[in-house]
Structure formats: C-alpha cells, structure tokens
Scaffold this motif. Structure first.
Motif, PDB file in Angstrom:
ATOM      1  N   LEU A  61     119.169  -2.863  -4.555  1.00  0.00           N
ATOM      2  CA  LEU A  61     118.736  -2.507  -5.909  1.00  0.00           C
ATOM      3  C   LEU A  61     119.820  -2.825  -6.933  1.00  0.00           C
ATOM      4  N   ARG A  62     121.063  -2.547  -6.595  1.00  0.00           N
ATOM      5  CA  ARG A  62     122.170  -2.788  -7.528  1.00  0.00           C
ATOM      6  C   ARG A  62     122.365  -4.283  -7.771  1.00  0.00           C
ATOM      7  N   LEU A  63     122.333  -5.084  -6.704  1.00  0.00           N
ATOM      8  CA  LEU A  63     122.499  -6.536  -6.873  1.00  0.00           C
ATOM      9  C   LEU A  63     121.328  -7.142  -7.632  1.00  0.00           C
ATOM     10  N   ALA A  64     120.137  -6.619  -7.389  1.00  0.00           N
ATOM     11  CA  ALA A  64     118.965  -7.106  -8.119  1.00  0.00           C
ATOM     12  C   ALA A  64     119.080  -6.781  -9.599  1.00  0.00           C
ATOM     13  N   ALA A  65     119.585  -5.590  -9.909  1.00  0.00           N
ATOM     14  CA  ALA A  65     119.761  -5.211 -11.310  1.00  0.00           C
ATOM     15  C   ALA A  65     120.777  -6.102 -12.005  1.00  0.00           C
ATOM     16  N   ALA A  66     121.707  -6.668 -11.229  1.00  0.00           N
ATOM     17  CA  ALA A  66     122.705  -7.584 -11.792  1.00  0.00           C
ATOM     18  C   ALA A  66     122.172  -9.000 -11.926  1.00  0.00           C
ATOM     19  N   GLY A  67     120.935  -9.230 -11.466  1.00  0.00           N
ATOM     20  CA  GLY A  67     120.302 -10.518 -11.683  1.00  0.00           C
ATOM     21  C   GLY A  67     120.098 -11.381 -10.459  1.00  0.00           C
ATOM     22  N   ALA A  68     120.577 -10.950  -9.294  1.00  0.00           N
ATOM     23  CA  ALA A  68     120.428 -11.769  -8.092  1.00  0.00           C
ATOM     24  C   ALA A  68     119.027 -11.647  -7.506  1.00  0.00           C
ATOM     25  N   HIS A  69     118.556 -12.725  -6.889  1.00  0.00           N
ATOM     26  CA  HIS A  69     117.349 -12.631  -6.076  1.00  0.00           C
ATOM     27  C   HIS A  69     117.773 -12.081  -4.723  1.00  0.00           C
ATOM     28  N   ILE A  70     117.063 -11.067  -4.231  1.00  0.00           N
ATOM     29  CA  ILE A  70     117.453 -10.382  -3.006  1.00  0.00           C
ATOM     30  C   ILE A  70     116.542 -10.780  -1.848  1.00  0.00           C
ATOM     31  N   HIS A  71     117.155 -11.295  -0.798  1.00  0.00           N
ATOM     32  CA  HIS A  71     116.465 -11.500   0.472  1.00  0.00           C
ATOM     33  C   HIS A  71     116.772 -10.277   1.334  1.00  0.00           C
ATOM     34  N   ILE A  72     115.752  -9.501   1.632  1.00  0.00           N
ATOM     35  CA  ILE A  72     115.920  -8.278   2.405  1.00  0.00           C
ATOM     36  C   ILE A  72     115.673  -8.602   3.874  1.00  0.00           C
ATOM     37  N   LEU A  73     116.749  -8.640   4.662  1.00  0.00           N
ATOM     38  CA  LEU A  73     116.601  -8.892   6.092  1.00  0.00           C
ATOM     39  C   LEU A  73     116.500  -7.542   6.786  1.00  0.00           C
ATOM     40  N   GLU A  74     115.334  -7.275   7.344  1.00  0.00           N
ATOM     41  CA  GLU A  74     115.044  -5.922   7.842  1.00  0.00           C
ATOM     42  C   GLU A  74     114.207  -6.015   9.112  1.00  0.00           C
ATOM     43  N   LEU A  75     114.595  -5.247  10.116  1.00  0.00           N
ATOM     44  CA  LEU A  75     113.823  -5.186  11.354  1.00  0.00           C
ATOM     45  C   LEU A  75     112.443  -4.594  11.096  1.00  0.00           C
ATOM     46  N   ARG A  76     112.413  -3.563  10.241  1.00  0.00           N
ATOM     47  CA  ARG A  76     111.149  -2.900   9.904  1.00  0.00           C
ATOM     48  C   ARG A  76     110.622  -3.497   8.600  1.00  0.00           C
ATOM     49  N   ALA A  77     109.717  -4.454   8.742  1.00  0.00           N
ATOM     50  CA  ALA A  77     109.251  -5.205   7.578  1.00  0.00           C
ATOM     51  C   ALA A  77     108.644  -4.295   6.515  1.00  0.00           C
ATOM     52  N   GLU A  78     107.962  -3.221   6.947  1.00  0.00           N
ATOM     53  CA  GLU A  78     107.325  -2.334   5.977  1.00  0.00           C
ATOM     54  C   GLU A  78     108.374  -1.609   5.131  1.00  0.00           C
ATOM     55  N   ALA A  79     109.488  -1.235   5.737  1.00  0.00           N
ATOM     56  CA  ALA A  79     110.571  -0.596   4.981  1.00  0.00           C
ATOM     57  C   ALA A  79     111.199  -1.594   4.021  1.00  0.00           C
ATOM     58  N   GLY A  80     111.365  -2.830   4.483  1.00  0.00           N
ATOM     59  CA  GLY A  80     111.890  -3.870   3.611  1.00  0.00           C
ATOM     60  C   GLY A  80     110.993  -4.113   2.413  1.00  0.00           C
ATOM     61  N   GLU A  81     109.692  -4.068   2.638  1.00  0.00           N
ATOM     62  CA  GLU A  81     108.750  -4.294   1.540  1.00  0.00           C
ATOM     63  C   GLU A  81     108.796  -3.154   0.533  1.00  0.00           C
ATOM     64  N   GLU A  82     109.055  -1.926   0.988  1.00  0.00           N
ATOM     65  CA  GLU A  82     109.195  -0.807   0.054  1.00  0.00           C
ATOM     66  C   GLU A  82     110.366  -1.044  -0.895  1.00  0.00           C
ATOM     67  N   THR A  83     111.466  -1.558  -0.354  1.00  0.00           N
ATOM     68  CA  THR A  83     112.616  -1.877  -1.207  1.00  0.00           C
ATOM     69  C   THR A  83     112.285  -3.013  -2.151  1.00  0.00           C
ATOM     70  N   ALA A  84     111.584  -4.021  -1.646  1.00  0.00           N
ATOM     71  CA  ALA A  84     111.214  -5.167  -2.478  1.00  0.00           C
ATOM     72  C   ALA A  84     110.320  -4.725  -3.636  1.00  0.00           C
ATOM     73  N   VAL A  85     109.397  -3.820  -3.360  1.00  0.00           N
ATOM     74  CA  VAL A  85     108.513  -3.317  -4.410  1.00  0.00           C
ATOM     75  C   VAL A  85     109.330  -2.584  -5.472  1.00  0.00           C
ATOM     76  N   ALA A  86     110.284  -1.768  -5.035  1.00  0.00           N
ATOM     77  CA  ALA A  86     111.125  -1.037  -5.988  1.00  0.00           C
ATOM     78  C   ALA A  86     111.928  -1.990  -6.859  1.00  0.00           C
ATOM     79  N   ILE A  87     112.404  -3.070  -6.263  1.00  0.00           N
ATOM     80  CA  ILE A  87     113.155  -4.074  -7.034  1.00  0.00           C
ATOM     81  C   ILE A  87     112.253  -4.748  -8.053  1.00  0.00           C
ATOM     82  N   ARG A  88     111.059  -5.125  -7.638  1.00  0.00           N
ATOM     83  CA  ARG A  88     110.132  -5.811  -8.558  1.00  0.00           C
ATOM     84  C   ARG A  88     109.691  -4.879  -9.676  1.00  0.00           C
ATOM     85  N   GLU A  89     109.467  -3.617  -9.352  1.00  0.00           N
ATOM     86  CA  GLU A  89     109.073  -2.657 -10.386  1.00  0.00           C
ATOM     87  C   GLU A  89     110.177  -2.476 -11.422  1.00  0.00           C
TER      88      GLU A  89
END
Length: 251
Positions: free
Chosen positions: A22-50
């Motif tokens: 979230l912090r790196l995304a707020a600084a302008g970077a595109h974030i690739h979330i490498l996560e074993l649990r894809a659903e948890a990764g998608e929750e973070t991705a949604v928060a970043i996009r929001e």
C-alpha cells in the motif's frame, strides 16, 4: 520513486507485506503482489486500486523454483523487490524437528533465494533497482525458543550483504529491515490459539518486551521499506536496519 516503477512484494496479502504494498503504491509504483493465497493478494490489490493505485496479483509459492521462475518471467521489468514472505516457528534445538527445520528453510531461506535469483537477473536487464529483505532482530541477537526462525533470518541478513556486495557496481542496492515484534494478524492468531482467555494479558506482556512499551506497526515497517526503495536512499546498500523499539538496547 518514479510513477512508472515496477515493484514486486512477496507475501503482500496481509500484515507487513500488505502495508508495504500500500505504501509503495501510494508513492506511485505499480505493485505486483506475489502471494501464495491469491484471494488474499486480490484483497490487497483491491485496496490499492480503491486508493487510486495500480496493482496486479501473481499467484506463486516462493518455495517452488518453477513457480517463482514463471512469476518473474511474467514481468516486463523490475525496479523494486521486497522479500517479505515468511513463516514462524517456536522451539529450541532439542524440540525443533528435522521437519520443522526443513519447513522454515523452504520458505524463509529458499524462498528469498528464489526471488533474489530471478529478481536480480530481471533488475540487471532493467538497468538496476532496489531490494529490501525482511530479516529480524533474531538475525542479530539470541531470542529464546526461536532456533529455526533465527537460523533462517540470519541467512536473510547474510544474503542481503552478499547481494549488496556482488552488485554494488551494477546499479542494484540491497538492504534489510530487522524488526522486533510487530502487531499483525499473525500475533492475534497466535495468542488466540495458545492463550485462550488470556489474550490481553499476553499481548501486554509481549508489548512490554520492547523498551518503548509497545509493538511496532506494519505501517512503521512500510515507511522504512519505502524510504530504502526510494531515490532518497540511493547512497545506502548492504545495511541492516533495526526497527525494534529499543529491544537491542537490552542485549
């Protein structure tokens, strides 16, 4: 960091990893979330996009070579790598089994190696980059009943130094953060499982082990990680930063 920066954060589905993403995304970077649990990764991705940021999820197991190879092969470029994914274990050398040791090694050591192995190659092709590894104060001081965990985090520290030394003239910086206790969902789950009915008492006890009187927050770790990934830290490599509320003052 540049708005076009490409950052990959492992284990960003919760806790410290999510805060860093979230912090790196707020600084302008595109974030690739490498996560074993894809659903948890998608929750973070949604928060970043929001929050107006940009993110994608790469489902992968850091302990599996081919899984990580495919994940990094899918990236066009890589400017920032944060090796955050890890697991914990409680035990001394007598009650830590070979299976325990292997389980910790596979994720905390082999997993970091995999991401460094493929990530450094990708950074070299992109002209350089910044790496932040999550180590621990257990890398530096003896902590009771953390035999296997300390072993793995000591390895993270020394891998950090090796990568920093080997690629200092190739535009790649590599540093690590050594936190003390940080209040994450893992802590709450651990207390609920091991001290039912005594969670508040044990939380206070664990918090008091830091001289500052509390645990750290994921956001505090994220702030340091973001700084180390930024141009403001361009003269910093091969360093291990204690983020411990004064814990090492007692050692």
């Amino acid at each position: 960091m540049s708005p076009s920066s490409q950052a990959l954060v492992t284990g960003a589905g919760s806790g410290i990893g999510r805060a860093i993403a979230l912090r790196l995304a707020a600084a302008g970077a595109h974030i690739h979330i490498l996560e074993l649990r894809a659903e948890a990764g998608e929750e973070t991705a949604v928060a970043i996009r929001e929050g107006g940021g940009s993110a994608s999820v790469v489902a992968a197991d850091v302990s599996d070579t081919e899984s990580v190879r495919e994940a990094f092969a899918s990236l066009d470029r890589l400017d920032i790598l944060v090796n955050n994914a890890g697991i914990a274990h409680i035990g001394n050398v007598l009650n830590t089994t070979p299976a325990d040791l292997d389980r910790l090694y596979q994720v905390n050591v082999r997993g970091v190696y995999h991401c460094l192995h493929f990530g450094v190659a990708k950074m070299l092709a992109s002209g350089g980059g910044s790496i932040v590894n999550l180590a621990s104060i257990a890398s530096k001081v003896g902590i009771a009943d953390r035999f296997a965990y300390s072993m793995t985090k000591g390895a993270v520290l020394t891998m950090t130094l090796s990568v920093a030394r080997d690629f200092v003239d190739k535009g790649i910086r590599c540093n690590c953060i050594c936190p003390a206790r940080v209040h994450t969902p893992f802590v709450d789950g651990f207390l609920a499982a091991n001290y039912p009915g005594r969670e508040a008492e044990m939380f206070a006890k664990l918090s008091a082990s830091q001289p500052i009187g509390r645990m750290g927050t994921p956001e505090e770790v994220a702030a340091l990680a973001a700084f180390l990934c930024s141009p403001e830290a361009s003269f910093i490599t091969g360093s291990a930063y204690d983020l411990d509320g004064g814990f090492t003052l007692l050692r």
